[in-house]
Design a protein around this motif. Sequence first.
Motif, PDB file in Angstrom:
ATOM      1  N   LYS A  86       0.840  -1.203   0.000  1.00 37.79           N
ATOM      2  CA  LYS A  86       0.000   0.000   0.000  1.00 37.79           C
ATOM      3  C   LYS A  86       0.875   1.252   0.000  1.00 37.79           C
ATOM      4  CE  LYS A  86      -3.621  -2.496   2.474  1.00 37.79           C
ATOM      5  NZ  LYS A  86      -4.406  -2.605   3.722  1.00 37.79           N
ATOM      6  N   GLY A  87       1.769   1.309  -0.980  1.00 33.47           N
ATOM      7  CA  GLY A  87       2.656   2.455  -1.091  1.00 33.47           C
ATOM      8  C   GLY A  87       3.099   2.628  -2.528  1.00 33.47           C
ATOM      9  N   VAL A  88       4.032   3.532  -2.744  1.00 31.64           N
ATOM     10  CA  VAL A  88       4.595   3.778  -4.070  1.00 31.64           C
ATOM     11  C   VAL A  88       6.099   3.596  -4.007  1.00 31.64           C
ATOM     12  CG1 VAL A  88       2.771   5.363  -4.781  1.00 31.64           C
ATOM     13  CG2 VAL A  88       4.791   6.269  -3.620  1.00 31.64           C
ATOM     14  N   ASP A  89       6.705   3.342  -5.178  1.00 26.72           N
ATOM     15  CA  ASP A  89       8.163   3.265  -5.212  1.00 26.72           C
ATOM     16  C   ASP A  89       8.733   4.670  -5.373  1.00 26.72           C
ATOM     17  OD1 ASP A  89       7.841   3.915  -7.904  1.00 26.72           O
ATOM     18  OD2 ASP A  89       8.736   2.072  -8.673  1.00 26.72           O
ATOM     19  N   ASP A  90      10.035   4.770  -5.505  1.00 20.21           N
ATOM     20  CA  ASP A  90      10.670   6.087  -5.561  1.00 20.21           C
ATOM     21  C   ASP A  90      10.365   6.837  -6.855  1.00 20.21           C
ATOM     22  OD1 ASP A  90      11.732   5.709  -3.057  1.00 20.21           O
ATOM     23  OD2 ASP A  90      13.619   4.875  -3.797  1.00 20.21           O
ATOM     24  N   GLN A  91       9.831   6.131  -7.851  1.00 26.46           N
ATOM     25  CA  GLN A  91       9.401   6.794  -9.083  1.00 26.46           C
ATOM     26  C   GLN A  91       7.946   7.248  -9.017  1.00 26.46           C
ATOM     27  OE1 GLN A  91      10.502   4.707 -12.763  1.00 26.46           O
ATOM     28  NE2 GLN A  91      11.898   3.419 -11.577  1.00 26.46           N
ATOM     29  N   GLY A  92       7.269   6.898  -7.924  1.00 25.66           N
ATOM     30  CA  GLY A  92       5.868   7.262  -7.784  1.00 25.66           C
ATOM     31  C   GLY A  92       4.905   6.260  -8.397  1.00 25.66           C
ATOM     32  N   ARG A  93       5.350   5.034  -8.588  1.00 23.56           N
ATOM     33  CA  ARG A  93       4.499   4.000  -9.165  1.00 23.56           C
ATOM     34  C   ARG A  93       3.873   3.147  -8.062  1.00 23.56           C
ATOM     35  NH1 ARG A  93       8.600   0.908 -13.073  1.00 23.56           N
ATOM     36  NH2 ARG A  93       9.711   0.870 -11.073  1.00 23.56           N
ATOM     37  N   CYS A  94       2.580   2.881  -8.175  1.00 22.98           N
ATOM     38  CA  CYS A  94       1.940   1.920  -7.277  1.00 22.98           C
ATOM     39  C   CYS A  94       2.288   0.511  -7.760  1.00 22.98           C
ATOM     40  CB  CYS A  94       0.434   2.127  -7.251  1.00 22.98           C
ATOM     41  SG  CYS A  94      -0.386   1.874  -8.844  1.00 22.98           S
ATOM     42  N   ALA A  95       1.921  -0.488  -6.958  1.00 19.44           N
ATOM     43  CA  ALA A  95       2.309  -1.866  -7.272  1.00 19.44           C
ATOM     44  C   ALA A  95       1.783  -2.315  -8.630  1.00 19.44           C
ATOM     45  CB  ALA A  95       1.807  -2.797  -6.174  1.00 19.44           C
ATOM     46  N   TRP A  96       0.545  -1.966  -8.953  1.00 18.53           N
ATOM     47  CA  TRP A  96      -0.027  -2.372 -10.244  1.00 18.53           C
ATOM     48  C   TRP A  96       0.799  -1.819 -11.401  1.00 18.53           C
ATOM     49  CZ3 TRP A  96      -3.306  -5.850 -12.001  1.00 18.53           C
ATOM     50  CH2 TRP A  96      -3.842  -5.704 -13.282  1.00 18.53           C
ATOM     51  N   GLN A  97       1.224  -0.566 -11.296  1.00 20.25           N
ATOM     52  CA  GLN A  97       2.027   0.043 -12.358  1.00 20.25           C
ATOM     53  C   GLN A  97       3.410  -0.586 -12.440  1.00 20.25           C
ATOM     54  OE1 GLN A  97       1.389   3.972 -10.663  1.00 20.25           O
ATOM     55  NE2 GLN A  97       0.421   4.663 -12.561  1.00 20.25           N
ATOM     56  N   ILE A  98       3.988  -0.910 -11.302  1.00 20.74           N
ATOM     57  CA  ILE A  98       5.308  -1.549 -11.301  1.00 20.74           C
ATOM     58  C   ILE A  98       5.247  -2.885 -12.023  1.00 20.74           C
ATOM     59  CG2 ILE A  98       7.128  -2.547  -9.867  1.00 20.74           C
ATOM     60  CD1 ILE A  98       6.305  -0.502  -7.697  1.00 20.74           C
ATOM     61  N   PHE A  99       4.258  -3.703 -11.688  1.00 18.90           N
ATOM     62  CA  PHE A  99       4.119  -4.998 -12.351  1.00 18.90           C
ATOM     63  C   PHE A  99       4.019  -4.825 -13.862  1.00 18.90           C
ATOM     64  CE2 PHE A  99       2.100  -7.400  -8.530  1.00 18.90           C
ATOM     65  CZ  PHE A  99       3.360  -7.705  -8.045  1.00 18.90           C
ATOM     66  N   HIS A 100       3.218  -3.880 -14.305  1.00 19.06           N
ATOM     67  CA  HIS A 100       3.016  -3.711 -15.748  1.00 19.06           C
ATOM     68  C   HIS A 100       4.234  -3.109 -16.435  1.00 19.06           C
ATOM     69  CE1 HIS A 100      -1.143  -4.907 -16.789  1.00 19.06           C
ATOM     70  NE2 HIS A 100      -1.247  -4.917 -15.477  1.00 19.06           N
ATOM     71  N   ASP A 101       5.051  -2.389 -15.702  1.00 16.66           N
ATOM     72  CA  ASP A 101       6.276  -1.847 -16.286  1.00 16.66           C
ATOM     73  C   ASP A 101       7.393  -2.881 -16.352  1.00 16.66           C
ATOM     74  OD1 ASP A 101       5.087   0.598 -16.609  1.00 16.66           O
ATOM     75  OD2 ASP A 101       6.136   1.581 -14.936  1.00 16.66           O
ATOM     76  N   VAL A 167      -3.060   3.240  -1.468  1.00 17.74           N
ATOM     77  CA  VAL A 167      -1.926   4.130  -1.214  1.00 17.74           C
ATOM     78  C   VAL A 167      -2.382   5.380  -0.463  1.00 17.74           C
ATOM     79  CG1 VAL A 167      -0.261   5.668  -2.336  1.00 17.74           C
ATOM     80  CG2 VAL A 167      -0.554   3.324  -3.174  1.00 17.74           C
ATOM     81  N   LEU A 168      -3.448   5.994  -0.930  1.00 16.66           N
ATOM     82  CA  LEU A 168      -3.883   7.279  -0.383  1.00 16.66           C
ATOM     83  C   LEU A 168      -4.496   7.153   1.003  1.00 16.66           C
ATOM     84  CD1 LEU A 168      -5.394   8.709  -3.672  1.00 16.66           C
ATOM     85  CD2 LEU A 168      -3.401   9.635  -2.457  1.00 16.66           C
ATOM     86  N   LYS A 169      -5.130   6.035   1.293  1.00 18.01           N
ATOM     87  CA  LYS A 169      -5.793   5.927   2.603  1.00 18.01           C
ATOM     88  C   LYS A 169      -4.772   5.995   3.729  1.00 18.01           C
ATOM     89  CE  LYS A 169      -4.620   1.681   4.016  1.00 18.01           C
ATOM     90  NZ  LYS A 169      -4.134   1.273   5.361  1.00 18.01           N
ATOM     91  N   ASN A 170      -3.541   5.564   3.507  1.00 21.48           N
ATOM     92  CA  ASN A 170      -2.511   5.688   4.543  1.00 21.48           C
ATOM     93  C   ASN A 170      -2.177   7.142   4.820  1.00 21.48           C
ATOM     94  OD1 ASN A 170      -2.047   3.048   5.323  1.00 21.48           O
ATOM     95  ND2 ASN A 170      -0.542   2.664   3.712  1.00 21.48           N
ATOM     96  N   VAL A 171      -2.233   7.981   3.793  1.00 27.04           N
ATOM     97  CA  VAL A 171      -1.990   9.410   3.976  1.00 27.04           C
ATOM     98  C   VAL A 171      -3.100  10.019   4.824  1.00 27.04           C
ATOM     99  CG1 VAL A 171      -1.786  11.640   2.815  1.00 27.04           C
ATOM    100  CG2 VAL A 171      -0.706   9.607   1.818  1.00 27.04           C
TER     101      VAL A 171
END
Length: 299
Positions: A86-101, A167-171
């Motif tokens: 439930k976070g983003v990587d240092d590029q600002g990608r969520c897990a779904w985007q990381i997998f697809h990249d 991701v956002l709910k943690n904020v």
Amino acid sequence: MSKQRKILIIGHGEMGQAMVHLLGARHSLSVWERRPKGGHVPPDLDVAAAVAEAIIFCVPAPAHGELAARIAPRLAASTRCISIAKGVDDQGRCAWQIFHDVLPANSHCGVLYGPMISEEIRAGKPAFADVGTSGDEDFQFLHELFAGSALYLRPCADPLGLSWCAVLKNVYAILFGIADALALGDNLRGYLAVAAVDEIAAISQCLGGRPETAVRLAGLGDLITTATSAGSHHHALGGLLVQGARDRIRGEGIHTLDTVHTRRLFDSTPYPLFSLIAQAVRDPREIRRQVERYLQTLG
């Protein structure tokens, strides 16, 4: 009884242990961790990934890219890669985007988010999650994988939106901790639940998700859980900010705030609650005044 599957769990923190509790009685599990404790000898990651029918990523989002890239050449075409990060990587990608990249095209990917407190899962209490996958067959696979456990799954056709809601709910949970530490009452908590979900819906849509996903388990459901649970890390962060303990403020929500600012993922100006939280994290000395100013804008 569901068919026994070969499952690789990456990460043995609290949620990794929860996955072991949910799946260990019915499936063949391998657990890999980068820094094993207590004499545990993890399997060879490449070998375990090559034979796994499903791989569950129970590590923070910043580790996903490296690990997914490492195992990608080993994966069978039918292997499912699932994230609960439930976070983003240092590029600002969520897990779904990381997998697809990172993973090969047409890979089977999924995200699993909702009210899933690790301690409650390990105590045998029910947990709930929305599941966003590459297709209906992938959801059915996961539904059968967890059949008979205390984790209840619902399908969702918006995996990107699910990811951003998680991701956002943690904020936003940080703000609930601030309000409670300032003893501003239950009425404000009710207001914040509605206003926060409205902003989560708008931001998620801005980032490519569907606004209605914000009222599902990964959004509203998990926000209420995280914002009100006595053991919630992000709720506790709000209290620490009120105490002025800025050097102890760490977590996925804090990293998300930093990354949104650094990477300019979106303009936070239209989202006053998000902006209030970011301001409170940057300068906790004026938190009460900042909250009071926000409330005055509502009059």
